[in-house]
Scaffold this active site. Sequence first.
Site, PDB file in Angstrom:
ATOM      1  N   LYS A 124     -19.257  23.920  40.367  1.00 30.13           N
ATOM      2  CA  LYS A 124     -18.274  25.107  40.081  1.00 30.13           C
ATOM      3  C   LYS A 124     -19.199  26.201  39.633  1.00 30.13           C
ATOM      4  O   LYS A 124     -18.526  27.462  39.552  1.00 30.13           O
ATOM      5  CB  LYS A 124     -17.157  24.821  39.188  1.00 30.13           C
ATOM      6  CG  LYS A 124     -16.214  23.980  39.982  1.00 30.13           C
ATOM      7  CD  LYS A 124     -14.844  23.581  39.190  1.00 30.13           C
ATOM      8  CE  LYS A 124     -13.625  22.607  40.130  1.00 30.13           C
ATOM      9  NZ  LYS A 124     -14.516  21.433  40.378  1.00 30.13           N
TER      10      LYS A 124
HETATM   11  C1  LIG Z   1     -13.971  20.508  41.355  1.00 33.18           C
HETATM   12  C2  LIG Z   1     -14.861  19.294  41.610  1.00 33.18           C
HETATM   13  C3  LIG Z   1     -14.624  18.721  43.004  1.00 33.18           C
HETATM   14  C4  LIG Z   1     -13.721  19.229  44.025  1.00 33.18           C
HETATM   15  O1  LIG Z   1     -13.795  20.306  44.451  1.00 33.18           O
HETATM   16  P1  LIG Z   1     -12.629  21.182  45.569  1.00 33.18           P
HETATM   17  O2  LIG Z   1     -13.209  22.418  45.807  1.00 33.18           O
HETATM   18  O3  LIG Z   1     -11.578  21.012  44.640  1.00 33.18           O
HETATM   19  O4  LIG Z   1     -12.685  20.388  46.516  1.00 33.18           O
HETATM   20  C5  LIG Z   1     -15.594  17.405  43.050  1.00 33.18           C
HETATM   21  N1  LIG Z   1     -16.437  17.136  42.292  1.00 33.18           N
HETATM   22  C6  LIG Z   1     -16.555  17.769  41.022  1.00 33.18           C
HETATM   23  C7  LIG Z   1     -17.539  17.241  40.283  1.00 33.18           C
HETATM   24  C8  LIG Z   1     -15.705  19.049  40.805  1.00 33.18           C
HETATM   25  O5  LIG Z   1     -15.957  19.590  39.694  1.00 33.18           O
END
Ligand SMILES: *Cc1c(COP(=O)(O)O)cnc(C)c1O
Length: 461
Positions: free
Chosen positions: A112
């Site tokens: 993210k």
């Molecule tokens: C947010 C997140 C996901 C999922 O991502 P999406 O964009 O919601 O599909 C997977 N793994 C981790 C570690 C995350 O923080």
Amino acid sequence: MRYISTRGQAPVLTFEQAMLTGLARDGGLYLPESIPTLTEAQIAAMAGMSYEDIAFTVMRPFIGDTFSDDQFKQLIKQAYADFGHAARAPLVQLDSNHFLLELFHGPTLAFKDFAMQLIGQMFEAALTRSGDRVTIVGATSGDTGSAAMEAFRGLDAVDVFILYPHGRVSEVQRRQMTTPSEANVHALAVDGDFDDCQAAVKDMFNDFAFREEVKLAGVNSINWGRVLAQVVYYFSSAVSLGAPHREVSFTVPTGNFGDIFAGYIAKQMGLPIKDLVVATNMNDILHRTLETGAYTKEGVTPTISPSMDIQVSSNFERALFYAYDQDGATVAGQMDDLKGGGFQISQGAYQMLKDTFKSGRASEDQTSAAIRSYNARHGELLCPHTAVGTHVAEAHLGATPMITLATAHPAKFPDAVSKATGITPPLPQRMADLYDRPERVTRVSNTLADIQAIIKERITL
Ligand SMILES: *Cc1c(COP(=O)(O)O)cnc(C)c1O
């Protein structure tokens, strides 16, 4: 470049407006009116470019005149300056045709950061220019909140309030939210669960007087700016394996469909992607939908990959919009049916989705087994989300190179990793003092009025 809503009833916006708005007024999600393409020569020219230069090439066609080329380059440079790896998103080989794309070298150790660091820079630049300021309020089960606070801390034009469920995030996640010392970022520990936090945020957006008064803005995963930033690493990784002259496939651990949807955009832009594989944990609404054509809600089961524990996958609406040939009224109708528990996707749209996405699911045992076996065979410690990905990817390996996205650093989920392997993964050196930094957090009751009062008292409008 103009942006339209998936439900067809909201004003058409520029990139800057779509980014600052987040959710469209008709409840839909913003998408570019058409997806720009890159030529084979443009993609080939990315070989040997820095991550930042690839990012500029990929994103430039989407941003219209929101930023000049020089300013946009500068924002990209600043966004990734704090990453702990020169490649930003390095690729590691697991097997002859299976690779891991490490997206966890950012400041909060999860993918993210790629999106949040960039939109932090873009928000600040756009708001400074217009002389406005905004209050960002978000709910988190852990990773989004820490990434947002890290990206916006110390910026002048934004205050950030992150609501998380008290006692229900991992210690690393909590400390990443409670240790930034800058006055414009605030961690609020709510006496409730994640759904309560999310409901409170939703209520604040629906309280138009409050929304206006504090100039509310959102940076959750439906923000188009976030999706766009995630398109870049599909290009950088594919090109390093020989694209555009060779096809590659991706497996993406998914909850809200944001990350995998970015892969779909990369493919539409001209990147030769063979398979896009959706990997879910036991909260498998996406896998079930792709198997059956019926999108139906079930309760959320807590798993060892908590960032994918979702009941409704918000970005899936964007894929539906394309599956229905950009027919906003039909998408709006289906989303209405969702309130009653679910909907059936029409035959043609379902066929498009099945042709575009493959899928698989990992049980808790399969996830732990994957963590164990990749450590035993390759000496790699995988976070549980990534392990869901490698487990599902194995069923789709073939002649085409497969890239599985490693979405978080194992040290962010030490319990699941040590249970599977007996090894407690250490934090990277640059944040080894996380456990010594003082924490700052406000405990708040699960009451909308209380939360709103704290926000009004703290903002610097
Ligand atoms: C947010 C997140 C996901 C999922 O991502 P999406 O964009 O919601 O599909 C997977 N793994 C981790 C570690 C995350 O923080």
